[in-house]
Design a protein around this motif. Sequence first.
Motif, PDB file in Angstrom:
ATOM      1  N   ARG A 137      -5.662   4.871  -1.552  1.00  0.00           N
ATOM      2  CA  ARG A 137      -4.371   4.462  -0.715  1.00  0.00           C
ATOM      3  C   ARG A 137      -4.040   3.031  -0.379  1.00  0.00           C
ATOM      4  NH1 ARG A 137      -2.764   5.855   5.107  1.00  0.00           N
ATOM      5  NH2 ARG A 137      -4.610   6.688   5.580  1.00  0.00           N
ATOM      6  N   ILE A 175      -1.154   8.344  -7.713  1.00  0.00           N
ATOM      7  CA  ILE A 175      -1.004   6.233  -6.937  1.00  0.00           C
ATOM      8  C   ILE A 175      -1.443   5.990  -7.593  1.00  0.00           C
ATOM      9  CG2 ILE A 175      -2.155   4.932  -5.047  1.00  0.00           C
ATOM     10  CD1 ILE A 175      -2.376   7.273  -2.685  1.00  0.00           C
ATOM     11  N   PHE A 193       1.766   6.449   3.859  1.00  0.00           N
ATOM     12  CA  PHE A 193       0.880   8.125   3.916  1.00  0.00           C
ATOM     13  C   PHE A 193       1.202   9.142   4.783  1.00  0.00           C
ATOM     14  CE2 PHE A 193      -2.540  11.182   5.487  1.00  0.00           C
ATOM     15  CZ  PHE A 193      -2.311  11.962   4.039  1.00  0.00           C
ATOM     16  N   LYS A 213       0.803  -2.066   0.142  1.00  0.00           N
ATOM     17  CA  LYS A 213       0.020  -0.013  -0.269  1.00  0.00           C
ATOM     18  C   LYS A 213       0.965   1.230   0.006  1.00  0.00           C
ATOM     19  CE  LYS A 213      -1.100   0.854   4.486  1.00  0.00           C
ATOM     20  NZ  LYS A 213      -0.208   2.100   5.368  1.00  0.00           N
ATOM     21  N   THR A 214      -0.128   2.811  -0.328  1.00  0.00           N
ATOM     22  CA  THR A 214       1.167   3.515  -0.837  1.00  0.00           C
ATOM     23  C   THR A 214       1.222   4.011   1.131  1.00  0.00           C
ATOM     24  OG1 THR A 214      -0.356   3.955  -2.498  1.00  0.00           O
ATOM     25  CG2 THR A 214       1.318   5.431  -1.922  1.00  0.00           C
TER      26      THR A 214
END
Length: 288
Positions: free
Chosen positions: A286, A257, A14, A11-12
Motif C-alpha cells: 500500500r 491496489i 487505508f 500511496k493507497t
Amino acid sequence: MKLRDLFGKGKTVFSCEVFPPKKSDPVDSIYQTLDGLQDIRPDFISVTFGAGGSNVNQSTREIAALIENRYHIPAMAHLTCVAAGREDVDRLLDGLKADGVENVLALRGDVSPDYPPKTDFKHAGDLVAYIRERGDFGVSAACYPEGHLESPDLVSDIRHLKEKVDAGAQHLVSQLFFDNEDFFRFLERARIAGISVPIEAGIMPVLSERSIQRMVSMCGASLPSKLTRILARYGDHPDALREAGIAYAIDQISDLIAGGVEGIHLYTMNNPDVARQIAGSISSIRTI
Ligand code: FAD
C-alpha cells in the motif's frame, strides 16, 4: 483534516470502519478495538450510525470524538437521514463540530418500519447538499459496485451517484464486494459518467459463514465460486475459515491496489486482530 486531502499523495489510502458496541457488549470494548487499530495507523477510521434511536447516534458522536481527540486519527462519522429531520441533523452536526470531528459520511439509511421516515431529506444527495451548504464538513457518500438493491438497473444507480457527487460528495466509499471485476467495471462506469472524486473499495474479511450470508442477504453482494468453495470446505471449521477468509481479503486488496484503486476501506467488524493481520500483510503493497 478533510479526508479529500488524503488522496493523491502517492500511496493507497487505508481506512477502517468500526461500529458502536452493542448494548450486550461491555462499553469499554470500543477502547480495545481502537487500541488495536491505533497500532496499524489507518489514514482514518469511520464510525457507523444506527438508522434511528438517539442512544446509538450519541455513541457514534462519542466514538468519533474519541478517535480524533484521544487517538489523533481523523474520524468520519456516518449520518443517516431516513429517520432524521433538519433539526436532528443540525444537532448532530453541531455536536460533531464541537468535538472537532470534521468529516461525515452522508447516507440515506435503510427504510425500516421501526423508524417512521422523516421527509426533510429524501435521498442521500439531499443530505450531502445540506451539509455542504454549511461549509464546515468534508462530505463523503456511499456507492455500490453491484448496484444498490433498490435500483432498477446499474445505469440509474450511476446516474443518481453522479447527482450525489454533483451535490457535493467529495469522496465515495463502496459497499462490500467479493469479486474485484465487479469493482473495476463499476469504477469504469463511474469515470465514464464523469465521477472523478476518489473512490475507496470496501473490503470485508469472511470470518463466519453465518455472518457473511446475513451481510450478503442485506446488501445483495454476490459470492463468486472461489468464495463459495471456501465456505463449503471450511464453513464448519472456524479456524480454517478465518485463515482462508483473511487470505481471500489480502488477495482482493493486493489485486485492487495493483489495479490502481485509490483507497481500501476495511470493514473491521470491531476485530482489531484481523485488521492488524491484513494491514501487516499489505504494508509494502500500500505504500508503492
Ligand atoms: P441513496 O444515495 O439515497 O440511494 C438509495 C437508493 O435511491 C439507490 O437505489 C439510489 O440509486 C436511489 N436514488 C438516489 N438518489 C435518487 C434520486 N434523486 N431519485 C431517485 N432515486 C434515487 N446504513 C446505516 O444505517 N448506518 C450506517 O452507518 C451505514 N454505513 C454505510 C456505509 C457504507 C460505505 C455503505 C455502502 C452503506 C452504509 N449503510 C449504512 C447502508 C445504507 O444506509 C443503505 O445502503 C441505504 O439503503 C442507502 O443509503 P445511500 O446513502 O446509499 O442512499
